[in-house]
Write a protein that holds these residues in place. Structure first.
Motif, PDB file in Angstrom:
ATOM      1  N   THR A  83     -11.977  10.715  -3.234  1.00 47.58           N
ATOM      2  CA  THR A  83     -10.632  11.077  -3.690  1.00 47.58           C
ATOM      3  C   THR A  83     -10.783  11.951  -4.928  1.00 47.58           C
ATOM      4  O   THR A  83     -11.648  11.687  -5.768  1.00 47.58           O
ATOM      5  CB  THR A  83      -9.839   9.790  -4.038  1.00 47.58           C
TER       6      THR A  83
ATOM      7  N   GLU B 238     -11.086  11.956   4.464  1.00 51.04           N
ATOM      8  CA  GLU B 238     -11.688  10.916   5.282  1.00 51.04           C
ATOM      9  C   GLU B 238     -11.984  11.444   6.674  1.00 51.04           C
ATOM     10  O   GLU B 238     -11.439  12.466   7.075  1.00 51.04           O
ATOM     11  CB  GLU B 238     -10.735   9.719   5.394  1.00 51.04           C
TER      12      GLU B 238
ATOM     13  N   ASN C  16      -9.144   0.964  -3.383  1.00 50.72           N
ATOM     14  CA  ASN C  16      -9.328   2.024  -4.378  1.00 50.72           C
ATOM     15  C   ASN C  16      -8.163   2.995  -4.315  1.00 50.72           C
ATOM     16  O   ASN C  16      -7.614   3.229  -3.238  1.00 50.72           O
ATOM     17  CB  ASN C  16     -10.628   2.786  -4.110  1.00 50.72           C
TER      18      ASN C  16
ATOM     19  N   SER D  18      -6.779   0.089   1.505  1.00 52.28           N
ATOM     20  CA  SER D  18      -7.768   0.548   0.531  1.00 52.28           C
ATOM     21  C   SER D  18      -7.585  -0.180  -0.793  1.00 52.28           C
ATOM     22  O   SER D  18      -6.467  -0.305  -1.290  1.00 52.28           O
ATOM     23  CB  SER D  18      -7.620   2.049   0.300  1.00 52.28           C
TER      24      SER D  18
ATOM     25  N   ASN E 129      -7.371  13.365   6.985  1.00 49.72           N
ATOM     26  CA  ASN E 129      -8.258  12.660   7.880  1.00 49.72           C
ATOM     27  C   ASN E 129      -8.676  13.592   9.008  1.00 49.72           C
ATOM     28  O   ASN E 129      -7.823  14.063   9.768  1.00 49.72           O
ATOM     29  CB  ASN E 129      -7.482  11.458   8.448  1.00 49.72           C
TER      30      ASN E 129
ATOM     31  N   ARG F   5      -3.560  12.313   1.965  1.00 50.20           N
ATOM     32  CA  ARG F   5      -4.745  11.743   2.606  1.00 50.20           C
ATOM     33  C   ARG F   5      -5.060  12.599   3.828  1.00 50.20           C
ATOM     34  O   ARG F   5      -4.266  12.659   4.776  1.00 50.20           O
ATOM     35  CB  ARG F   5      -4.496  10.295   2.991  1.00 50.20           C
TER      36      ARG F   5
ATOM     37  N   GLN G 283       0.830  -1.213   0.000  1.00 46.86           N
ATOM     38  CA  GLN G 283       0.000   0.000   0.000  1.00 46.86           C
ATOM     39  C   GLN G 283       0.863   1.261   0.000  1.00 46.86           C
ATOM     40  O   GLN G 283       0.552   2.238  -0.671  1.00 46.86           O
ATOM     41  CB  GLN G 283      -0.931  -0.008   1.208  1.00 46.86           C
TER      42      GLN G 283
ATOM     43  N   ASN H 273      -1.553  12.658   5.670  1.00 45.00           N
ATOM     44  CA  ASN H 273      -0.697  11.485   5.609  1.00 45.00           C
ATOM     45  C   ASN H 273      -0.397  11.074   7.052  1.00 45.00           C
ATOM     46  O   ASN H 273      -1.325  10.803   7.775  1.00 45.00           O
ATOM     47  CB  ASN H 273       0.513  11.719   4.713  1.00 45.00           C
TER      48      ASN H 273
ATOM     49  N   ASN I  66       0.180   3.468  -2.890  1.00 45.84           N
ATOM     50  CA  ASN I  66      -0.811   4.370  -2.303  1.00 45.84           C
ATOM     51  C   ASN I  66      -2.166   3.697  -2.102  1.00 45.84           C
ATOM     52  O   ASN I  66      -3.108   4.303  -1.623  1.00 45.84           O
ATOM     53  CB  ASN I  66      -1.010   5.615  -3.163  1.00 45.84           C
ATOM     54  N   TYR I  67      -2.325   2.492  -2.569  1.00 47.56           N
ATOM     55  CA  TYR I  67      -3.509   1.657  -2.319  1.00 47.56           C
ATOM     56  C   TYR I  67      -3.107   0.229  -2.680  1.00 47.56           C
ATOM     57  O   TYR I  67      -1.928  -0.027  -2.961  1.00 47.56           O
ATOM     58  CB  TYR I  67      -4.710   2.161  -3.124  1.00 47.56           C
TER      59      TYR I  67
ATOM     60  N   SER J 220      -7.353  12.837  -0.825  1.00 45.31           N
ATOM     61  CA  SER J 220      -8.429  11.981  -0.321  1.00 45.31           C
ATOM     62  C   SER J 220      -8.875  12.580   1.003  1.00 45.31           C
ATOM     63  O   SER J 220      -8.037  13.001   1.801  1.00 45.31           O
ATOM     64  CB  SER J 220      -7.935  10.555  -0.055  1.00 45.31           C
TER      65      SER J 220
ATOM     66  N   LYS K 288      -5.917   6.065  -3.759  1.00 45.17           N
ATOM     67  CA  LYS K 288      -6.017   7.172  -2.801  1.00 45.17           C
ATOM     68  C   LYS K 288      -5.191   8.345  -3.304  1.00 45.17           C
ATOM     69  O   LYS K 288      -4.267   8.175  -4.105  1.00 45.17           O
ATOM     70  CB  LYS K 288      -5.448   6.740  -1.451  1.00 45.17           C
TER      71      LYS K 288
END
Ligand code: FES
Length: 156
Positions: free
Chosen positions: A103, A112, A65, A63, A73, A71, A27, A129, A31-32, A110, A67
């Motif tokens: 995203t 979240e 999918n 993930s 959050n 990221r 990942q 991140n 990145n995914y 992305s 990203k």
């Protein structure tokens, strides 16, 4: 992609018990978790695809999918919520033109939300991140966004 996955597996001595760190490395690399990488992992580590997909969907950190490069959050736990996390989340949604869980098409961002990051005294918290930003305000959020290349309205 196959070669990259093989080299990650070799780093762990092709030991199946390291499947979670191997998935984490995959990942980090892409990145995914791309489907082709998971298929290559199954072939090269000798683990059934069903187990790999179970792990990949069970852990929230993984993930399937793509990203964004960044990221974001926002903590929406109670302590952060009462200190203004919803306003921070709204501001991010408007500025990035994304809903939480989405995203951007250019794979830059992305967005979240999470329920508690265990650092409530620093709330509201935004994590970009792996970097924590505490006691966030709209102005501080705008600065963070500028730092990662997002277009920020001057009057926000
Ligand atoms: S509620 Fe946000 S860190 Fe705990």
């Amino acid at each position: 992609m196959e070669e990259k996955v093989k080299s990650i597996i070799e780093k762990y001595g092709s030991d199946k018990s390291f499947i979670i760190p191997i998935l984490q490395d995959i990942q980090r690399e892409f990145n995914y978790l791309p489907r082709e990488a998971l298929d290559a992992l199954s072939r090269n580590l000798g683990v059934p695809p069903s187990l790999i997909y179970h792990l990949a969907t069970f852990y929230r950190a993984f993930s399937l999918n793509p990203k964004g490069k960044y990221r974001l959050n926002v903590c929406m736990g109670t302590a952060c919520h009462v200190r203004g996390a919803p306003q921070i989340a709204d501001y991010l949604e408007r500025t990035l033109d994304l809903k939480a869980g989405e995203t951007s098409k250019n794979l830059e961002y992305s967005l979240e939300t999470v329920n508690c990051l265990g650092a409530c005294a620093l709330g509201p918290i935004l994590v970009v991140n792996d970097e924590y930003h505490g006691q966030m305000t709209i102005a501080k959020t705008a600065k963070v966004l500028e730092g990662i290349g997002a277009k920020v309205e001057a009057d926000e």
